[in-house]
Write a protein that holds these residues in place. Structure first.
Motif, short mmCIF file in Angstrom:
data_model
loop_
_atom_site.label_atom_id
_atom_site.label_comp_id
_atom_site.label_asym_id
_atom_site.label_seq_id
_atom_site.Cartn_x
_atom_site.Cartn_y
_atom_site.Cartn_z
N SER A 79 -7.58 28.78 8.85
CA SER A 79 -6.38 28.95 9.17
C SER A 79 -6.16 29.86 10.38
O SER A 79 -4.78 29.89 10.65
CB SER A 79 -5.85 29.93 7.66
OG SER A 79 -6.53 31.21 7.88
N ARG A 80 -7.14 30.18 11.02
CA ARG A 80 -7.07 31.14 12.21
C ARG A 80 -6.33 30.15 13.20
O ARG A 80 -6.85 29.16 13.65
CB ARG A 80 -8.42 31.31 12.64
CG ARG A 80 -8.91 32.29 11.70
CD ARG A 80 -10.14 33.08 12.37
NE ARG A 80 -10.72 34.00 11.64
CZ ARG A 80 -12.19 33.66 10.90
NH1 ARG A 80 -12.62 32.28 11.14
NH2 ARG A 80 -12.43 34.35 9.90
N GLY A 81 -5.15 30.26 13.76
CA GLY A 81 -4.41 29.65 14.63
C GLY A 81 -3.60 28.61 14.24
O GLY A 81 -2.76 27.77 14.77
N ARG A 82 -3.52 28.68 12.45
CA ARG A 82 -2.55 27.59 12.08
C ARG A 82 -1.94 28.26 10.72
O ARG A 82 -2.00 29.43 10.62
CB ARG A 82 -3.69 26.56 11.31
CG ARG A 82 -4.33 25.56 12.09
CD ARG A 82 -5.22 24.56 11.51
NE ARG A 82 -5.75 23.60 12.31
CZ ARG A 82 -7.18 23.79 12.94
NH1 ARG A 82 -7.63 24.93 12.48
NH2 ARG A 82 -7.59 23.04 13.43
N THR A 83 -1.03 27.33 10.27
CA THR A 83 -0.28 28.01 9.06
C THR A 83 -0.44 27.12 8.07
O THR A 83 -0.79 25.89 8.05
CB THR A 83 1.24 27.66 9.37
OG1 THR A 83 1.72 28.18 10.68
CG2 THR A 83 2.15 28.04 8.28
N VAL A 84 -0.86 27.77 6.57
CA VAL A 84 -1.19 27.22 5.61
C VAL A 84 -0.23 27.55 4.67
O VAL A 84 0.36 28.50 4.33
CB VAL A 84 -2.54 27.79 5.08
CG1 VAL A 84 -2.93 27.25 3.59
CG2 VAL A 84 -3.78 27.23 6.09
N LEU A 85 0.33 26.34 3.83
CA LEU A 85 1.14 26.50 2.86
C LEU A 85 0.76 25.74 1.71
O LEU A 85 0.28 24.57 1.76
CB LEU A 85 2.58 25.74 3.03
CG LEU A 85 3.65 25.90 1.74
CD1 LEU A 85 4.02 27.41 1.41
CD2 LEU A 85 4.93 24.99 2.29
N MET A 86 0.09 26.55 0.59
CA MET A 86 -0.31 26.16 -0.64
C MET A 86 0.00 26.52 -1.95
O MET A 86 0.91 27.31 -2.19
CB MET A 86 -1.91 26.70 -0.32
CG MET A 86 -1.94 28.29 -0.61
SD MET A 86 -3.63 29.08 -0.16
CE MET A 86 -4.37 28.31 -1.67
N VAL A 87 -0.14 25.40 -2.80
CA VAL A 87 0.25 25.50 -4.15
C VAL A 87 -1.03 25.83 -4.95
O VAL A 87 -2.17 25.21 -4.53
CB VAL A 87 0.69 24.12 -4.75
CG1 VAL A 87 0.74 24.29 -6.28
CG2 VAL A 87 2.18 23.73 -4.19
N GLU A 88 -1.11 27.04 -5.52
CA GLU A 88 -2.32 27.51 -6.30
C GLU A 88 -2.13 28.32 -7.68
O GLU A 88 -1.24 28.77 -7.55
CB GLU A 88 -2.91 28.28 -5.19
CG GLU A 88 -4.38 28.60 -5.83
CD GLU A 88 -5.16 27.50 -6.39
OE1 GLU A 88 -5.58 27.75 -7.43
OE2 GLU A 88 -5.44 26.61 -5.55
N HIS A 89 -2.87 27.81 -8.58
CA HIS A 89 -2.58 28.53 -9.77
C HIS A 89 -3.56 29.88 -10.09
O HIS A 89 -3.11 30.52 -11.02
CB HIS A 89 -2.93 27.60 -11.01
CG HIS A 89 -1.80 26.49 -11.49
ND1 HIS A 89 -0.62 27.03 -11.97
CD2 HIS A 89 -1.65 25.26 -11.07
CE1 HIS A 89 0.01 25.94 -12.17
NE2 HIS A 89 -0.48 24.87 -11.79
N ASN A 90 -4.54 29.87 -9.33
CA ASN A 90 -5.47 30.87 -9.36
C ASN A 90 -4.81 32.17 -8.85
O ASN A 90 -4.90 32.15 -7.33
CB ASN A 90 -6.87 30.39 -8.87
CG ASN A 90 -7.96 31.48 -8.93
OD1 ASN A 90 -7.78 32.69 -9.02
ND2 ASN A 90 -9.24 30.88 -9.25
N LEU A 91 -4.57 33.08 -9.66
CA LEU A 91 -3.71 34.19 -8.89
C LEU A 91 -4.68 35.07 -8.12
O LEU A 91 -4.24 35.85 -7.29
CB LEU A 91 -2.95 35.08 -9.94
CG LEU A 91 -1.99 34.52 -10.77
CD1 LEU A 91 -1.41 35.26 -11.78
CD2 LEU A 91 -0.97 34.02 -9.71
N GLY A 92 -5.86 35.17 -8.38
CA GLY A 92 -7.02 36.05 -7.71
C GLY A 92 -7.28 35.34 -6.32
O GLY A 92 -7.21 36.21 -5.23
N VAL A 93 -7.20 33.92 -6.36
CA VAL A 93 -7.18 33.48 -4.75
C VAL A 93 -5.80 33.73 -4.02
O VAL A 93 -5.96 34.08 -2.83
CB VAL A 93 -7.29 31.91 -4.95
CG1 VAL A 93 -7.11 31.22 -3.61
CG2 VAL A 93 -8.67 31.41 -5.45
N VAL A 94 -4.69 33.75 -4.70
CA VAL A 94 -3.32 33.96 -4.14
C VAL A 94 -3.32 35.42 -3.79
O VAL A 94 -3.02 35.67 -2.47
CB VAL A 94 -2.22 33.57 -5.08
CG1 VAL A 94 -0.70 34.37 -4.42
CG2 VAL A 94 -2.35 32.20 -5.41
#
Length: 251
Positions: A195-210
């Motif tokens: 993600s360095r230098g990029r934008t990430v938009l993610m759908v994720e169910h794992n709240l720990g990851v979020v």
């Protein structure tokens, strides 16, 4: 407030009267990691499909880097620099890991690719392909047929083929789905790295990851935005606890 790289205004998608996405106005800042979360049926994947033009909105607009892309086709949006992955890993199992990345590089450069031609035609892409495999920790598997990779490493390969398209924005649809704890940690580290230098938009169910990865979180419920903010803000919101966390506990 920084200028958004993605911005939607009153984005709506109806299916025979049912609003799967209902009046969503979303701002995603450049070089951030932004999550869409919510219970099943909240509208997350439909929103992704609208942003990447796999669906046409019923109403509203989508802007990418200030440009109105509402009417563009998916391939045009991808060429502009917004590329998505899917919940199901999409790799060519009969090809090696290296060949998969070479094909993605070939597509990005606008070259025709003929599956019946010798893969030696792609040798000029080997150097860059190996760099991408190093980025996702797959150098040792370069000559392995993709079908033989464990699930977590297949998702890493999918990240490499996505990176081969040199996106400014990566949209990741449930990148941790179906993974064990060890793989989740590995892929989370990869997402942070790429993600360095990029934008990430993610759908994720794992709240720990979020909680660990994301700068900003938009919580959807019944197709609309319930609340938005950093993890500390949204995790304390009673509506989120009831709609998302509480709902998951009772599922």
């Amino acid at each position: 407030m920084a200028e958004p790289i993605i911005e939607t205004s009153h984005l709506t998608k109806s299916f025979k009267g049912f609003k799967a996405v209902d009046d969503i106005s979303l701002r995603v800042e450049a070089e951030s990691i932004h999550a869409l979360i919510g219970a099943n049926g909240a509208g997350k994947t439909t929103c992704f499909n609208l942003l990447t033009k796999f669906l046409r909105p019923s109403d509203g607009t989508i802007h990418f880097k200030g440009r109105d892309i509402t009417s563009l086709k998916p391939d045009r949006v991808a060429r502009l620099g917004m590329v998505r992955s899917f919940q199901i890993s999409a790799v060519f199992g009969q090809l090696t890991v290296l060949e998969n990345v070479k094909l993605a590089l070939q597509r990005h450069r606008g070259e025709s690719y003929d599956f019946w031609s010798s893969v030696r035609r792609l040798d000029h892409l080997r150097g860059r392909a190996m760099e991408l495999l190093a980025d996702v920790g797959l150098t040792d598997a370069a000559d392995t047929p993709a079908a033989e990779l464990p699930y977590g490493r297949k998702r890493a390969l999918e990240l490499a083929t996505t990176l081969a398209l040199d996106p400014e924005v990566m949209l990741l649809d449930e990148p941790m789905a179906g993974m064990g704890t060890e793989d989740v940690g590995r892929i989370a580290d990869l997402i942070r790295s790429v993600s360095r230098g990029r934008t990430v938009l993610m759908v994720e169910h794992n709240l720990g990851v979020v909680a660990e990865l994301c700068d900003r979180i938009t919580v959807l419920a019944r197709g609309g935005v319930l609340v938005e903010g950093d993890y500390a803000t949204v995790s304390r919101d009673e509506r989120v606890i009831e709609s998302y966390i509480g709902g998951a506990q009772h599922a």
